[in-house]
Design an enzyme around this catalytic site. Structure first.
Site, PDB file in Angstrom:
ATOM      1  N   GLY A 260      -0.714  -6.872  -4.308  1.00 32.25           N
ATOM      2  CA  GLY A 260       0.634  -6.783  -3.778  1.00 32.25           C
ATOM      3  C   GLY A 260       0.662  -6.362  -2.320  1.00 32.25           C
ATOM      4  N   ALA A 261      -0.017  -5.272  -2.016  1.00 32.86           N
ATOM      5  CA  ALA A 261       0.007  -4.739  -0.664  1.00 32.86           C
ATOM      6  C   ALA A 261      -1.061  -3.667  -0.533  1.00 32.86           C
ATOM      7  CB  ALA A 261       1.374  -4.143  -0.342  1.00 32.86           C
ATOM      8  N   MET A 262      -1.248  -3.169   0.701  1.00 32.03           N
ATOM      9  CA  MET A 262      -2.308  -2.183   0.937  1.00 32.03           C
ATOM     10  C   MET A 262      -1.855  -1.146   1.959  1.00 32.03           C
ATOM     11  SD  MET A 262      -5.321  -1.114   0.290  1.00 32.03           S
ATOM     12  CE  MET A 262      -5.849   0.394   1.050  1.00 32.03           C
ATOM     13  N   GLU A 263      -2.113   0.125   1.601  1.00 34.95           N
ATOM     14  CA  GLU A 263      -1.556   1.255   2.332  1.00 34.95           C
ATOM     15  C   GLU A 263      -2.379   1.726   3.526  1.00 34.95           C
ATOM     16  OE1 GLU A 263      -2.866   1.404  -0.837  1.00 34.95           O
ATOM     17  OE2 GLU A 263      -3.924   3.296  -1.162  1.00 34.95           O
ATOM     18  N   GLU A 297       3.815   1.732  -0.848  1.00 38.19           N
ATOM     19  CA  GLU A 297       2.796   1.826   0.212  1.00 38.19           C
ATOM     20  C   GLU A 297       3.140   2.947   1.190  1.00 38.19           C
ATOM     21  OE1 GLU A 297       0.295   0.222  -0.659  1.00 38.19           O
ATOM     22  OE2 GLU A 297       1.352  -1.100  -2.048  1.00 38.19           O
TER      23      GLU A 297
HETATM   24  N1  B3K Z   1      -4.242   0.498  -3.070  1.00 35.74           N
HETATM   25  C1  B3K Z   1      -3.990  -0.907  -3.093  1.00 35.74           C
HETATM   26  C2  B3K Z   1      -4.802  -1.652  -4.094  1.00 35.74           C
HETATM   27  C3  B3K Z   1      -6.144  -2.060  -3.618  1.00 35.74           C
HETATM   28  C4  B3K Z   1      -6.804  -2.970  -4.632  1.00 35.74           C
HETATM   29  C5  B3K Z   1      -8.215  -3.243  -4.326  1.00 35.74           C
HETATM   30  N2  B3K Z   1      -8.798  -4.234  -5.217  1.00 35.74           N
HETATM   31  C6  B3K Z   1      -2.562  -1.231  -3.324  1.00 35.74           C
HETATM   32  C7  B3K Z   1      -1.726  -0.139  -3.867  1.00 35.74           C
HETATM   33  O1  B3K Z   1      -1.899   0.310  -4.982  1.00 35.74           O
HETATM   34  O2  B3K Z   1      -0.873   0.322  -3.169  1.00 35.74           O
HETATM   35 ZN    ZN Z   2      -0.947   2.092  -4.743  1.00 33.97          ZN
END
Ligand code: B3K
Ligand code: ZN
Length: 886
Positions: A260-263, A297
């Site tokens: 979905g997204a990355m923080e 995020e």
């Molecule tokens: N922390 C990321 C997820 C990363 C997944 C890596 N395979 C998104 C989230 O949970 O906000």
């Molecule tokens: Zn997360």
């Protein structure tokens, strides 16, 4: 395959102080120079520096200014080891990488000609050799160099400190992140992008710059993400006293993305799906999802970034907590009468639909796993959604204020650190002076607990005894379970549906129990079985059990249809009102499924029809609530209750119930459809969205009968819609109705839809998904769609729309008895595994419960699984397939 165990954790031998990275960006060959200052960690006995690397070409290493000869370090299996390194070591490592060949979308890759990175969990090692583990935190400085025409925008974490021109049409930008961070939060973006930006004033008065970056044609779709970001910042200030710690916060949208997204710190990278919206292309659900993911995020900035995870086994420390925070944020944002309950219902539905099956299948694992082969396989609904339920239980047990005290102590103790789930539990316990030792079992034990309730009413003594017993089924590697600490909220209703007072010394009646109507009592279930006795109960009550879903358990409590109907109409706990309806429907769906299997006559009792009629007719209810209450439990939820799953029978039974409700309540559906008025122009705000969801549910029920006049309603709605919600709802209703009249009409609309939106990738995803999930379409139709020029497996959103849509959301067709669905599945896994192992591994999960299907399907599924297992597989896919077969 190599298994990593939690119990083998050892602290890093060296800690990093500063990291200075330079990228010479070029699509086919990017040069990365990494200067890292490392210091020996007094907590480690080893004096070796251990660096991870993957798919890198090593050009050279300098150690404290001296070039290392080949014999001075060891390079094997993705590990670069420098033995007996000095106490303070400055390393300079040069590597070459090929972004344009990177189809895994981890590390540095290209999407539509622009550069992006994804480093969580272990993608940084695809950029340079590094101690790529979350407990190594450092300050990063990043210099990006690239051709100015091709890559005019150069972004990284933190603040822009310098930029300028370079010879030969190139330019550079230098970024500095003032905060320590683990490598998984590192990010860069480079390319042709434009942004919507604005200055925003924090509660403290400090001004910050907010930006949403997209490709040029999408600037008309950023407003909602920007609004969502501002609301998120405000909410975290108000609810948790947490302030944005940077001067600049950026969101960037990318079309090719695994999740979905990355923080990433200060530079969140998003799947376009969770950024881009305008009424023409996005539905109400899309709008709500964008708000919740932007919130998620953003909230990570404190829960994840400022306080991070010691190791990846602790993933739920940040994910469970941050999901809980985004759920609460969205619930607060709705603001309608039953708004918070509506959000709670949606979240519990997700849990039951996805997490309960996971917890009951081959991939079941604790919220804090004990081992993994590939960490990317553990970004699961258990870590996220069950993890959020675990966090929510602290709030239920401690009250909102107690929970806030725990959060405050957690930040006071651990800001800037990499910690564990036990540290979080300790902060909650200590801040509230409570012993939460037993609560730890929620982290260590997999499986969904079952709580059985038995009641006995004594008219003479006017007393009611409740016996609660808990059990938890065995899961892989955990045969026996210790009892959980289960917060069990309940209330009593009299025969007329009025709340009764709860009297007992054993029960905490909490005024501050979050989201509980008065008269709600809370029992802490700690033993395998315990009995509580309530006194002064003047009549035999109807029990409203597990209010607001106070724990992620399966409730086993036999209540009659009449009792459930009473709860559905009168329970002051809106969640349980909904749940009573679900339990009522589920009971009859299971009965009907059985009848289908045994070729018995299908009938629906009038209690159920009348219960639904009164929900539909009660216009004092929140329309969003009505829509949820009138939506039947899904096929997967029915399957979860069956010993042996018979997909075709389930689908047929559910279809029968839909048709019966369609006919019996036709006048009411029509009236609902025709009388709900929604103000123009379109706005996604919850009040209107709720009305649309009820109106469109009515439309879908109306489509169940093969009535040309009614079908025309959907066509008219499709043609006249001024927003994607109504357009999509009409098209879905037509496509899924499954009769000849609708089929013809749907075909025309589908063709029009494609032409109209062919340039909007996210809408074309919807077009594929809608056909993939149509009960009419089987594997042959999927193959045809997969040959469509707009289809590609390389783009995860597109792959998900068609292949996942079919394999995960088209029960009868995917599980076709001739095995055609399974073959389609296997082919796609194998092809995807060569392109993008993470996505292939996700798809592999479609058959984690194959063991529970009826014998002929089970046999066919096993054959297919064996066929996949006989091929050379990635670590990701290999782990899943082998665990399913184990
Ligand atoms: N922390 C990321 C997820 C990363 C997944 C890596 N395979 C998104 C989230 O949970 O906000
Ligand atoms: Zn997360």
């Amino acid at each position: 395959q190599k298994t990593v165990y939690r119990k083998n954790y050892t602290p890093p031998s060296f800690l990093a102080n500063t990291v200075d990275l330079t990228f010479d960006l070029d699509p086919s060959q990017t040069r990365v120079t990494a200067k890292t200052e490392l210091i020996h960690n007094p907590q480690s006995k080893s004096t070796d520096i251990v660096l991870y690397g993957e798919d890198l070409e090593l050009v050279g290493i300098l150690l404290n200014g001296r070039k290392l000869a080949a014999g001075e370090y060891a390079l094997e299996n993705g590990l670069l080891r420098i033995t007996k390194a000095p106490e303070v070591t400055r390393l300079e490592i040069e590597t070459l990488i090929c972004p344009d060949k990177n189809t895994t979308l981890m590390g540095l890759y290209l999407s539509n000609g622009n550069f992006f990175t994804q480093c969580e969990a272990e993608g940084f090692r695809k950029i340079t050799y590094f101690p790529d583990r979350p407990d190594v935190m450092a300050k990063y400085t990043v210099t990006l160099k690239a051709n100015k025409k091709q890559f005019p925008v150069l972004l990284s974490n933190g603040n822009l400190v310098e930029e300028g021109a370079l010879p030969r049409g190139r330019h550079y930008a230098k970024w500095e992140d003032p905060f320590n961070k683990p490598s998984y939060l590192f990010a860069i973006v480079a390319g042709k992008l434009v942004c919507q930006e604005e200055t925003f004033t924090l509660a403290s008065g400090r001004k910050v710059l907010l930006q949403v970056w997209v490709e040029k044609g999408n600037l008309d779709k950023t407003a909602h993400a920007m609004e969502s970001l501002k609301h998120s910042i405000r909410w975290d200030e108000e609810r948790y006293g947490l302030e944005l710690d940077l001067d600049r916060f950026m969101i960037v949208a990318v079309g090719d993305f695994n999740m979905g997204a990355m923080e990433n710190k200060g530079l969140n990278i998003f799947n376009t799906r969770y950024v881009l919206a305008n009424p023409r292309i996005a539905t109400d659900v899309d709008y709500a999802n964008i708000e919740s993911v932007v919130g998620h995020e953003y909230f990570h900035n404190w829960t994840g970034n400022r306080v991070t995870c010691r190791d990846w086994f602790q993933l739920s420390l940040k994910e469970g907590l941050t999901v809980f925070r985004d759920q609460e944020f969205s619930a607060d944002r709705i603001g309608t009468k039953d708004g918070r309950a509506v959000k709670r219902i949606e979240d519990v539905r997700t849990l039951r639909q996805h997490q309960f099956p996971e917890d009951a299948g081959a991939m079941a694992h604790p919220v804090r796993p004990d081992s993994y082969e590939e960490i990317n396989n553990f970004y699961t609904v258990t870590i996220y959604e069950k993890g959020a339920e675990v966090v929510r239980m602290y709030q239920t047990l401690l009250g909102r204020e107690g929970f806030r005290k725990g959060m405050d102590l957690y930040f006071q103790r651990h800001d800037g650190q990499a910690v564990t789930c036990s540290d979080f539990l300790a902060a909650m316990a200590d801040a509230n002076k409570q012993d939460l030792t037993q609560f730890e079992n929620w982290y260590s034990q997999a499986g969904t607990p079952r709580v059985k309730l038995r009641t006995r009413y004594n008219k003479k003594a006017q007393s009611l005894s409740l016996t609660l017993s808990q059990s938890c089924p065995p899961t892989p590697e955990q045969a026996k379970k210790r009892p959980f600490l289960i917060p069990f909220a309940f209330g009593l209703l009299d025969a007329k549906g009025k709340s009764m007072v709860v009297n007992s010394h054993d029960v905490t009646v909490r005024k501050k129990l979050a989201d509980a109507p008065s008269g709600t009592a809370l029992v802490q279930l700690t033993r395998k079985s315990q009995t509580i006795t309530l006194t002064g109960v003047p009549e035999k009550p109807v029990i409203s059990a597990l209010r607001n879903f106070s724990a992620p358990v399966i409730l086993e409590y036999d209540q009659s249809d009449e009792e459930l109907a009473l709860l559905l109409s009168a329970d002051p706990d809106a969640f349980n009102r909904w749940d009573a309806g679900q339990r009522l429907a589920l009971r009859h769906l299971l009965r009907l499924t059985h009848a289908v299997q045994h070729k018995e006559a299908l009938e629906l009792p009038s209690t159920l029809v009348e219960a639904y009629r009164s929900v539909l007719a009660n216009d004092s209810l929140d329309p969003a609530f009505q829509a949820l209450a009138l939506t039947l439990p899904s096929e997967i939820m029915i399957a979860e209750e069956m010993k042996e799953i018979d997909p075709q029978a389930i689908v047929q039974a559910r279809h029968f119930m839909l048709q019966t409700l369609s006919h019996s309540l036709q006048d009411e559906w029509l009236k609902t459809y025709q009388t709900i008025r929604i103000p123009a122009p379109y706005s996604p705000e919850p009040d209107n969205a709720g009305k649309r969801s009820l109106r469109n549910l009515a439309l879908s029920y109306l489509m169940e009968g093969d009535d040309k006049k009614l079908m025309q309603l959907a066509v008219t709605q499709y043609d006249n819609a001024d927003n994607m919600t109504d357009r999509m709802a009409a098209l879905t209703a037509l496509t899924h109705a499954g009769n000849l009249t609708s089929k013809k009409m749907a075909e025309r609309c589908l063709r029009h839809f494609y032409r109209e939106f062919r340039l909007e990738a996210l809408v074309i995803d919807k077009w594929f998904a809608l056909q993939a999930t149509s009960p009419e379409n089987g594997a042959p139709e999927m193959r045809k769609l997969a040959d469509h020029p707009a289809f590609t497996l390389k783009n995860p959103n597109r792959a998900r729309s068609l292949v996942f849509g079919f394999c995960m959301n088209n029960m009868a067709q995917f599980h076709a008895t001739d095995g055609s669905g399974y073959d389609f599945w296997a082919e796609n896994i194998l092809e995807l595994d060569r392109i993008n192992p993470q996505i292939a591994a996700r798809l592999s999960r479609a058959l984690t419960q194959y063991n529970r299907f009826k014998p002929e399907l089970k046999k066919r599924a096993r054959k297919t699984l064996k066929h996949i297992a006989s091929r050379k597989l990635s670590r990701d896919t290999g782990e899943i397939i082998n665990k399913i077969l184990a």
